[in-house]
Motif scaffolding. Structure first.
Motif, PDB file in Angstrom:
ATOM      1  N   HIS A 141       6.033   9.356  -3.696  1.00 58.93           N
ATOM      2  CA  HIS A 141       5.925   9.790  -2.367  1.00 58.93           C
ATOM      3  C   HIS A 141       5.022   8.169  -1.851  1.00 58.93           C
ATOM      4  O   HIS A 141       4.327   7.493  -2.889  1.00 58.93           O
ATOM      5  CB  HIS A 141       4.595  10.729  -2.474  1.00 58.93           C
ATOM      6  CG  HIS A 141       5.037  11.988  -3.192  1.00 58.93           C
ATOM      7  ND1 HIS A 141       5.705  12.837  -2.041  1.00 58.93           N
ATOM      8  CD2 HIS A 141       5.240  12.519  -4.495  1.00 58.93           C
ATOM      9  CE1 HIS A 141       6.403  14.003  -2.791  1.00 58.93           C
ATOM     10  NE2 HIS A 141       5.913  13.772  -4.244  1.00 58.93           N
ATOM     11  N   ARG A 142       4.918   8.016  -0.679  1.00 57.31           N
ATOM     12  CA  ARG A 142       4.358   7.004  -0.077  1.00 57.31           C
ATOM     13  C   ARG A 142       2.804   7.574   0.599  1.00 57.31           C
ATOM     14  O   ARG A 142       2.810   8.449   1.408  1.00 57.31           O
ATOM     15  CB  ARG A 142       5.204   6.392   1.016  1.00 57.31           C
ATOM     16  CG  ARG A 142       4.449   5.323   1.816  1.00 57.31           C
ATOM     17  CD  ARG A 142       5.377   4.785   2.826  1.00 57.31           C
ATOM     18  NE  ARG A 142       4.808   3.810   3.743  1.00 57.31           N
ATOM     19  CZ  ARG A 142       4.517   2.519   3.497  1.00 57.31           C
ATOM     20  NH1 ARG A 142       5.213   2.170   2.174  1.00 57.31           N
ATOM     21  NH2 ARG A 142       3.903   1.448   4.118  1.00 57.31           N
ATOM     22  N   ILE A 143       1.910   6.719   0.040  1.00 61.04           N
ATOM     23  CA  ILE A 143       0.537   7.396   0.376  1.00 61.04           C
ATOM     24  C   ILE A 143       0.073   6.230   1.428  1.00 61.04           C
ATOM     25  O   ILE A 143       0.039   4.855   1.187  1.00 61.04           O
ATOM     26  CB  ILE A 143      -0.544   7.250  -0.757  1.00 61.04           C
ATOM     27  CG1 ILE A 143       0.100   8.037  -1.989  1.00 61.04           C
ATOM     28  CG2 ILE A 143      -1.827   7.690  -0.461  1.00 61.04           C
ATOM     29  CD1 ILE A 143       0.262   9.698  -1.785  1.00 61.04           C
ATOM     30  N   GLU A 144      -0.552   6.793   2.516  1.00 65.83           N
ATOM     31  CA  GLU A 144      -1.041   5.681   3.532  1.00 65.83           C
ATOM     32  C   GLU A 144      -2.455   6.503   4.090  1.00 65.83           C
ATOM     33  O   GLU A 144      -2.443   7.467   4.212  1.00 65.83           O
ATOM     34  CB  GLU A 144      -0.096   5.756   4.836  1.00 65.83           C
ATOM     35  CG  GLU A 144      -0.515   4.800   5.740  1.00 65.83           C
ATOM     36  CD  GLU A 144       0.313   4.348   7.009  1.00 65.83           C
ATOM     37  OE1 GLU A 144       0.137   3.497   7.685  1.00 65.83           O
ATOM     38  OE2 GLU A 144       1.441   5.283   7.028  1.00 65.83           O
ATOM     39  N   VAL A 145      -3.422   5.428   4.006  1.00 69.77           N
ATOM     40  CA  VAL A 145      -4.703   5.800   4.609  1.00 69.77           C
ATOM     41  C   VAL A 145      -5.068   5.084   5.884  1.00 69.77           C
ATOM     42  O   VAL A 145      -5.071   4.002   5.548  1.00 69.77           O
ATOM     43  CB  VAL A 145      -5.818   5.633   3.280  1.00 69.77           C
ATOM     44  CG1 VAL A 145      -7.024   5.974   3.978  1.00 69.77           C
ATOM     45  CG2 VAL A 145      -5.222   6.192   2.070  1.00 69.77           C
ATOM     46  N   ARG A 146      -5.456   5.566   6.826  1.00 72.16           N
ATOM     47  CA  ARG A 146      -5.700   5.039   7.963  1.00 72.16           C
ATOM     48  C   ARG A 146      -7.017   5.177   8.658  1.00 72.16           C
ATOM     49  O   ARG A 146      -7.639   6.462   8.504  1.00 72.16           O
ATOM     50  CB  ARG A 146      -4.667   5.332   9.221  1.00 72.16           C
ATOM     51  CG  ARG A 146      -3.435   5.121   8.889  1.00 72.16           C
ATOM     52  CD  ARG A 146      -2.413   5.562  10.061  1.00 72.16           C
ATOM     53  NE  ARG A 146      -0.889   5.583   9.621  1.00 72.16           N
ATOM     54  CZ  ARG A 146      -0.063   6.253  10.561  1.00 72.16           C
ATOM     55  NH1 ARG A 146      -0.381   6.822  11.430  1.00 72.16           N
ATOM     56  NH2 ARG A 146       1.230   6.668  10.022  1.00 72.16           N
ATOM     57  N   LYS A 147      -7.594   4.274   9.116  1.00 71.55           N
ATOM     58  CA  LYS A 147      -8.966   4.649  10.085  1.00 71.55           C
ATOM     59  C   LYS A 147      -9.095   3.460  11.258  1.00 71.55           C
ATOM     60  O   LYS A 147      -8.813   2.212  10.889  1.00 71.55           O
ATOM     61  CB  LYS A 147     -10.147   4.555   8.952  1.00 71.55           C
ATOM     62  CG  LYS A 147     -11.534   5.051   9.861  1.00 71.55           C
ATOM     63  CD  LYS A 147     -12.378   5.191   8.719  1.00 71.55           C
ATOM     64  CE  LYS A 147     -13.667   5.970   9.574  1.00 71.55           C
ATOM     65  NZ  LYS A 147     -14.888   6.326   8.465  1.00 71.55           N
ATOM     66  N   GLN A 148      -9.143   3.991  12.225  1.00 70.14           N
ATOM     67  CA  GLN A 148      -9.639   3.075  13.439  1.00 70.14           C
ATOM     68  C   GLN A 148     -10.410   1.909  13.237  1.00 70.14           C
ATOM     69  O   GLN A 148     -11.457   2.034  12.666  1.00 70.14           O
ATOM     70  CB  GLN A 148      -9.951   3.900  14.816  1.00 70.14           C
ATOM     71  CG  GLN A 148      -9.790   3.042  15.932  1.00 70.14           C
ATOM     72  CD  GLN A 148     -10.011   4.034  17.171  1.00 70.14           C
ATOM     73  OE1 GLN A 148     -10.279   4.917  17.166  1.00 70.14           O
ATOM     74  NE2 GLN A 148      -9.878   3.080  18.398  1.00 70.14           N
TER      75      GLN A 148
END
Length: 818
Positions: A507-514
């Motif tokens: 699985h591809r894990i992506e964590v985003r925050k502006q």
């Protein structure tokens, strides 16, 4: 004998002077003037007036004081030519012979001589720059005492002759008249002045309209002083004329160059109507006769439903006619379609083509045919239609309609097999042959296999949902800062920290925050084994991508931004080749691109003993020339060496004797992909791309790059008409105008090795960040080189393959920017 040898100090080059005191030989830098000069003339103060020099085989008069040259004041250095006259003090110095190693001068003293021949100042008179006053010195007239002495000698001689009977007066009248006429003719001829003719072609007819007397002998024309118009004419050429001012005692040269008239090319296309373009400009229609300028031209014939016909034609010109036989190859064929029952509806490539039986005209290539009829099963297939071929399809028997199955799964994206045959991924619409029970098998990594049997009934629609049971483990995602948005396989799963059950697949894990740089990772859960993913986000303010970077060795790379473009060429593009598949390509990652090709000096830091060779006694091995005679494996090995110097992961693995690109691709130095190279070469601005390095249309722009121009002479089989770049072989890198991205020599110098394996067929499907096939035998090369002599090969979509080193192939390196 080289120029260097001629320029050296030796007795080989000399000045020979003939003076009233005799003849002597001087070196190649004598001086002329008053006392203290090598050649002393009367009427000049002590010191040098003219310095004579020899530069690269050319004799030069350099003034240091007031002196006249061919009647004009000499204010700057002038090269010496035969019959040139220098007026210095009371003397005239006449150039009687001049060559690369010898200068002969006659020194005539005007003071103290009883008689002296008039100075025959012969100078090349350039016309068109305006008239100037010339200093002309006429012959000295005999004195009265000299004339009286001649009469007395004649009278004394007559006293010893026996007396003759007197002649009648009419006889003396006729003699006097004849003598008068003869004297007038002689006087008139004496007034004529020589004009040297320099005319091409040499056998042109010469006229002097408006002049009542002129004599033409070989390459000389004799005219009275005054202004004249000299006109040259020749069959098949445009007449030329020039104005010339003739002055007594001064020879002049009339230079005329006649341009050839266009030639007539009779084009035979076997009755195929075509448009004729010459060097990219429409010039007429074929079959028929087209007028073309003399010289070598690229002629293209374009006709609907035929492949463009392109040929190089050497037009003789001068009104001559020549034939061009053009056999145009059809680009279309016909498809004969029959069905059972008749009357079925036909679609070819999605276009309504009528009902069967039917003959359909279509372009050559792969054609998609769809045949349908109410209440019957639709038939679909692909056929390969060759140009000029008549292809029979059928009879096609349309049977009972299939059952229509709509299969979905939870989650979606599962692989579907029907009766042991793979049919695609969910969600999926399938046509199943009626009257048969079909076994459905649904598989998704990380989930248990799902199976079910379905009986297909003719014309019926069946909907089936496969609910898959997860087989996996729990994964926890946490880190700094918390409250970031979590995406798993592109699906928003809420904010961090999170703990969730995931299937036992990657699985591809992506964590985003502006305001923060996104964190990405991959995880493959194992059944019964919980996993924790720890992240730490970096502020965007701390990360800036530079537009230019340098390697540890000093090699410069320019940033190429991501974007999308249409790669390859459309079938109707002028010069299109079948291996230039047209497709939409998206590049998502910015790339640092080598600003120039790798040079000999840069490559020899890796391989000190490498040589690029010599062509026609011209070196390809200078330090600033692009490296050549390197194989694809040599280029890949250099990239790995350069990555090691910059502490980057290598981009290639070595398997046996070959290098193979790592997948996924590392941040190390590598050769560009074919998509990256064409995108960078054609880029003008975001969303704007061009066909050639200079724009979208012919003719070829000047200063486009180092290609086969006129400076190659006869060293290459062909050259590009009218183009000159100044380099007969490989040029130093960076000598021509860079692209919009600051990249140089993408069109010219050397073709470049590309990372992709070469295949002539290109899949037209849209792609993202393509890397090409995983194996093959040849690699792609892109870009024109110093031997390129065709406008077709200057297109930035042109591509080819190679499997060995060459003196026309080099490379540049790239790497991902992030």
């Amino acid at each position: 004998m080289t120029d260097g040898a001629l320029a050296g100090a030796s007795t080989y080059a000399q000045v020979r002077v003939r003076e009233p005191i005799g003849e002597r030989t001087l070196g190649e830098t004598p001086t002329l003037g008053g006392e203290g000069s090598d050649i002393v003339v009367p009427g000049v103060d002590p010191g040098v007036v003219v310095q004579i020099e020899r530069r690269k085989g050319v004799w030069i008069f350099r003034p240091t004081n007031r002196v006249r040259f061919n009647g004009r004041l000499l204010t700057a250095a002038r090269d010496a030519r035969r019959h040139d006259v220098l007026a210095v003090g009371d003397a005239q110095i006449i150039v009687t012979e001049v060559s690369r190693t010898l200068l002969r001068l006659d020194v005539c003293h005007l003071a103290g001589n009883a008689t002296i021949s008039p100075a025959g100042a012969v100078s090349l008179i350039e016309h068109g720059d305006g008239d100037e006053d010339l200093l002309i010195e006429a012959p000295r007239v005999a004195t009265a005492a000299e004339l009286q002495e001649a009469r007395e000698r004649a009278l004394a001689a007559s006293r010893f002759k026996p007396p003759r009977p007197p002649l009648p007066r009419s006889f003396w009248t006729k003699v006097a008249a004849a003598a008068l006429v003869a004297l007038m003719v002689i006087g008139l001829i004496a007034q004529l002045n020589s004009v040297t003719l320099d005319i091409e072609p040499k056998d042109a007819r010469v006229r002097v309209p408006g002049t009542w007397i002129s004599l033409h002998a070989s390459n000389d024309l004799w005219l009275l002083p005054g202004s004249h118009v000299i006109r040259a004419e020749h069959e098949g050429y445009v007449p030329a004329q020039t104005n010339i001012a003739v002055a007594r005692g001064i020879s002049a040269t009339a230079r005329l160059r006649l341009a050839k008239l266009p030639g007539n090319v009779r084009i035979d296309t076997s009755s195929v109507a075509a448009v004729v373009s010459v060097d990219g400009v429409e010039m007429g229609r074929a079959p028929g006769t087209v007028s073309m300028p003399a010289g070598v031209h690229t002629v293209m014939l374009r006709a609907p439903r035929y492949v463009d016909y392109i040929v190089s034609v050497d037009v003789q010109g001068a009104g001559a006619s020549q034939d061009l036989k053009a056999v145009l190859q059809p680009s279309w064929g016909t498809i004969q379609i029959t069905t059972i029952p008749a009357g079925a509806h036909i679609d070819v490539d999605g276009v309504d083509s009528g009902v069967a039986p039917k003959v359909v005209d279509a372009p050559s290539g792969v054609r998609q045919i769809r045949i349908s009829a109410p209440g019957l099963k639709t038939w679909e297939s692909s056929v390969v239609l060759k140009a000029g071929e008549a292809l029979n399809v059928g009879p096609i028997v349309l049977g009972q309609p299939d059952a229509q199955l709509t299969l979905t799964s939870v989650p979606s994206g599962a692989e579907v097999t029907v009766g042991g045959e793979h049919r695609g991924r969910t969600p999926l619409d399938l046509d199943l042959p009626s009257g048969v029970e079909h076994e459905l098998v649904v598989n998704l990594p990380g989930y248990a296999t799902w199976t079910q049997k379905v009986l297909a009934e003719s014309g019926k629609k069946v909907a089936v949902v496969a609910k898959l049971e997860i087989v996996g483990a729990r994964v926890t995602v946490q880190g700094e800062p918390d409250g970031a948005q979590l995406f798993i396989d592109g699906v928003d799963r809420g904010r961090t920290p999170q703990s969730l059950e995931l299937s036992a697949v990657e699985h591809r894990i992506e964590v985003r925050k502006q305001g923060w740089v996104a964190f990405t990772a991959a995880v493959t859960p194992s059944k019964g084994l919980d996993r924790t993913i720890q992240y730490r986000l970096v502020s965007e303010d701390s990360l800036i991508i530079a537009s230019t970077v340098y390697t540890q060795t000093g090699y410069m790379l320019k940033l190429v931004p991501p974007g999308a473009f249409s790669m390859g060429s459309e079938r109707r593009e002028q010069g299109h080749r079948p291996n230039e598949g047209f497709r939409r390509v998206t590049l998502k990652r910015p790339v640092y691109f080598g600003a120039t090709e790798v040079t000999n000096e840069q490559f020899r830091r890796f391989e000190p003993n490498h040589t690029s060779g010599v062509v026609d006694r011209r070196s390809l091995d200078l330090g600033d020339q692009p490296v050549t005679q390197v194989s694809w494996n040599d280029a890949a090995a250099y990239c790995n060496w350069l990555s090691g110097r910059d502490n980057l992961p290598v981009a290639y693995d070595k398997k046996n004797d070959d290098y193979v690109l790592k997948r996924p691709v590392t941040m190390g130095y590598r050769l560009p992909t074919e998509a990256e190279w064409e995108y960078a070469a054609r880029y003008v601005a975001p969303g704007e791309f061009r066909r050639y390095a200079w724009g979208d249309a012919l003719p070829v722009s000047s200063d486009v790059g180092n290609i086969a121009g006129a400076e190659t002479g006869n060293s290459l089989p062909a050259s590009l008409p009218g183009y000159r770049d100044g380099y007969p072989v490989v040029a130093p890198v960076g000598k021509f105008k860079p692209s919009a991205l600051g990249l140089q020599d993408l069109s010219g110098n050397v073709s470049e090795w590309i990372g992709d394996y070469y295949f002539s067929y290109v899949d037209p499907a849209a792609v993202i960040d393509p890397l090409g096939a995983v194996d093959g035998t040849r690699h792609v090369i892109r870009g024109a080189n110093w031997k390129t002599a065709s406008a077709t090969d200057l297109r930035l979509a042109a591509r080819d393959g190679a499997d060995e080193a060459s003196n026309t192939i080099g490379f540049r390196v790239v790497r991902y920017a992030e």
